[in-house]
Design an enzyme around this catalytic site. Sequence first.
Site, short mmCIF file in Angstrom:
data_model
loop_
_atom_site.label_atom_id
_atom_site.label_comp_id
_atom_site.label_asym_id
_atom_site.label_seq_id
_atom_site.Cartn_x
_atom_site.Cartn_y
_atom_site.Cartn_z
N LYS A 170 0.84 -1.21 0.00
CA LYS A 170 0.00 0.00 0.00
C LYS A 170 0.88 1.26 0.00
O LYS A 170 0.57 2.25 -0.67
CB LYS A 170 -0.94 -0.01 1.22
CG LYS A 170 -1.72 1.29 1.44
CD LYS A 170 -2.64 1.58 0.28
CE LYS A 170 -3.61 2.72 0.40
NZ LYS A 170 -3.43 3.85 1.22
N ASN A 174 0.96 4.21 -2.82
CA ASN A 174 0.85 5.65 -2.59
C ASN A 174 2.04 6.39 -3.20
O ASN A 174 1.88 7.49 -3.73
CB ASN A 174 0.77 5.94 -1.09
CG ASN A 174 -0.60 5.63 -0.52
OD1 ASN A 174 -1.31 4.80 -1.06
ND2 ASN A 174 -0.97 6.29 0.56
N1 NAP Z 1 -9.16 9.38 4.08
C1 NAP Z 1 -8.70 8.59 3.13
O1 NAP Z 1 -8.93 8.81 1.93
C2 NAP Z 1 -7.89 7.37 3.48
C3 NAP Z 1 -7.58 6.45 2.47
C4 NAP Z 1 -6.89 5.31 2.80
C5 NAP Z 1 -6.49 5.09 4.10
N2 NAP Z 1 -6.79 6.00 5.07
C6 NAP Z 1 -6.34 5.71 6.43
O2 NAP Z 1 -7.44 5.32 7.23
C7 NAP Z 1 -7.24 5.73 8.58
C8 NAP Z 1 -8.40 6.56 9.03
O3 NAP Z 1 -8.47 7.71 8.20
P1 NAP Z 1 -9.74 8.69 8.20
O4 NAP Z 1 -9.57 9.58 7.01
O5 NAP Z 1 -11.00 7.91 8.34
O6 NAP Z 1 -9.47 9.52 9.54
P2 NAP Z 1 -10.52 10.31 10.47
O7 NAP Z 1 -11.76 10.65 9.72
O8 NAP Z 1 -9.72 11.40 11.10
O9 NAP Z 1 -10.93 9.23 11.57
C9 NAP Z 1 -10.00 8.77 12.48
C10 NAP Z 1 -10.64 7.90 13.53
O10 NAP Z 1 -9.60 7.52 14.44
C11 NAP Z 1 -10.09 7.67 15.76
N3 NAP Z 1 -8.95 7.85 16.67
C12 NAP Z 1 -7.92 8.71 16.52
N4 NAP Z 1 -7.04 8.56 17.54
C13 NAP Z 1 -7.55 7.59 18.35
C14 NAP Z 1 -7.13 7.00 19.58
N5 NAP Z 1 -6.00 7.41 20.18
N6 NAP Z 1 -7.90 6.05 20.12
C15 NAP Z 1 -9.05 5.66 19.52
N7 NAP Z 1 -9.50 6.17 18.37
C16 NAP Z 1 -8.76 7.14 17.79
C17 NAP Z 1 -11.01 8.87 15.65
O11 NAP Z 1 -11.88 8.91 16.76
P3 NAP Z 1 -12.71 10.26 17.07
O12 NAP Z 1 -13.83 10.28 16.08
O13 NAP Z 1 -13.20 10.05 18.45
O14 NAP Z 1 -11.78 11.41 16.94
C18 NAP Z 1 -11.72 8.56 14.34
O15 NAP Z 1 -12.76 7.64 14.53
C19 NAP Z 1 -5.90 6.46 8.60
O16 NAP Z 1 -4.88 5.58 8.95
C20 NAP Z 1 -5.73 6.90 7.16
O17 NAP Z 1 -4.37 7.09 6.82
C21 NAP Z 1 -7.50 7.13 4.79
#
Ligand code: NAP
Length: 467
Positions: A170, A174
Amino acid sequence: MGSNLARNLASREGNTVAVFNRSYEKTETLITEHPEAGFIATSSYEEFAAALQKPRTAIIMVQAGRGTDAVIDALTAVFEPGDIIVDGGNALFTDTIRREAAVRATGINFVGAGISGGEEGALNGPSIMPGGSAEAWQTLGPILRSIAAVAEGEPCVTHVGTDGAGHFVKMIHNGIEYADMQLIAEAYDLLRRVGGLEPAEIAEVFAEWNTGELESYLIEITAEVLRQVDASTGKPLVDVILDQAGAKGTGAWTVQTALDLGVPVSGIAEAVFARSLSSKPAQRAAASAMPAAAAEWAPDDRAAFVEDVRRALYASKIIAYSQGFDAIVAGAEQYDWDIKKGEIAKIWRAGCIIRAQFLNRITEAYAADPELVALVTAPYFTEAVAGALPAWRRIVSGAALAGIPTPTFASSLSYYDGLRADRLPAALVQGQRDFFGAHTYKRVDKEGTFHTLWSGDRTEISATDAH
Ligand SMILES: NC(=O)c1ccc[n+]([C@@H]2O[C@H](COP(=O)([O-])OP(=O)(O)OC[C@H]3O[C@@H](n4cnc5c(N)ncnc54)[C@H](OP(=O)(O)O)[C@@H]3O)[C@@H](O)[C@H]2O)c1
């Protein structure tokens, strides 16, 4: 990402999905907004574990790093041997190797799975790159196959390899994405600054390119972005967006890893550096008055120029993908992963950001020769690059003379010329290394390792006598 992936899972026949978020109000919002999903809302890790059928499977979608470690620790405390924890975030693959070993010691399976496709992919079908044990894949395979994107009837998911293999692949995905985006941006810049085309016209060029060998998601969305008009100013949106590109780090990880593996991923590296350069306003302002000493470049035949740019883009793109796959080969060797390169190209054909028609050619190349030493040397790619060479050289040299930066176009061409060269100036570098550091050298005409007595009478001795 997490809520969309959960909705995707819930939409598949026979699935009931339990959801948990550390902030319960977000869980409540999700279940209220999507009653059709039939989610089981849980407010603690204990409740979450109790809601799952055994062997349990949990997919974590949180920020890479400490957040992921915290959630893994909490799940490990409430799960049992045989259960599966999947990290679907963008974790660094070496963290995944570490986590897999630690979780496996408890009898619980840990799978690092790269998930690509952004928010929309998560909802409608992403490309999924899982690592972890073959045992975990037995249970997980059908679940991931059910939610993955489908390309030509095949789900875009495969067991990439053990422990961190999925997150490694992955990460390279990227990295390639960085190079592909930068290449497209350079093509746009040339079409605008040299071809004199307006964004809306360039959108049409990209739309046209999207019907041929360059057909891909990134070319398609580029046309969309270039067509967009800013509502408040009436200008093309691209003209009101600040020209400083951000990054979340996976491109840099790819380059750092490739440096460790000794694989030249110069196209990806230049793309990462191009974003860094763009995001240095103070340096750019300080340099803005520096002389260009550039020549006017006004091609007589605009259509021919546009075709040159297309060919240069395609050749450079082949190099970027070739370098990325070379990094996968090197990583598989270093970490002892049995990665099927052709399968990786297949699962990138839909769902993910770099989905493209030409990935089929990569699958074919590795099917014809699984031990291919460099992807670009496969007959299809060699031919494709050869056909583009005159155009590629015209574009790179023309841009240099006109003072237009084309870091990925130029570095890709340089890489190509370096790779095919009979003899490289590396011989001189070896001579220099031997001069100042007695690092020794090999000769083209006899076996052994040698050193010249540079500070003495400059005779050559066998290196075994040098120390
Ligand atoms: N966005 C994309 O296009 C994309 C694509 C591929 C992969 N990803 C990967 O997928 C993952 C999530 O991305 P996202 O875009 O969905 O991020 P996001 O919308 O910021 O969501 C992050 C989640 O992580 C939780 N979280 C953060 N710190 C935590 C902790 N210490 N303990 C428990 N929960 C915690 C947050 O909880 P709260 O809601 O309570 O803050 C939220 O539910 C990341 O690793 C990202 O790199 C993202």
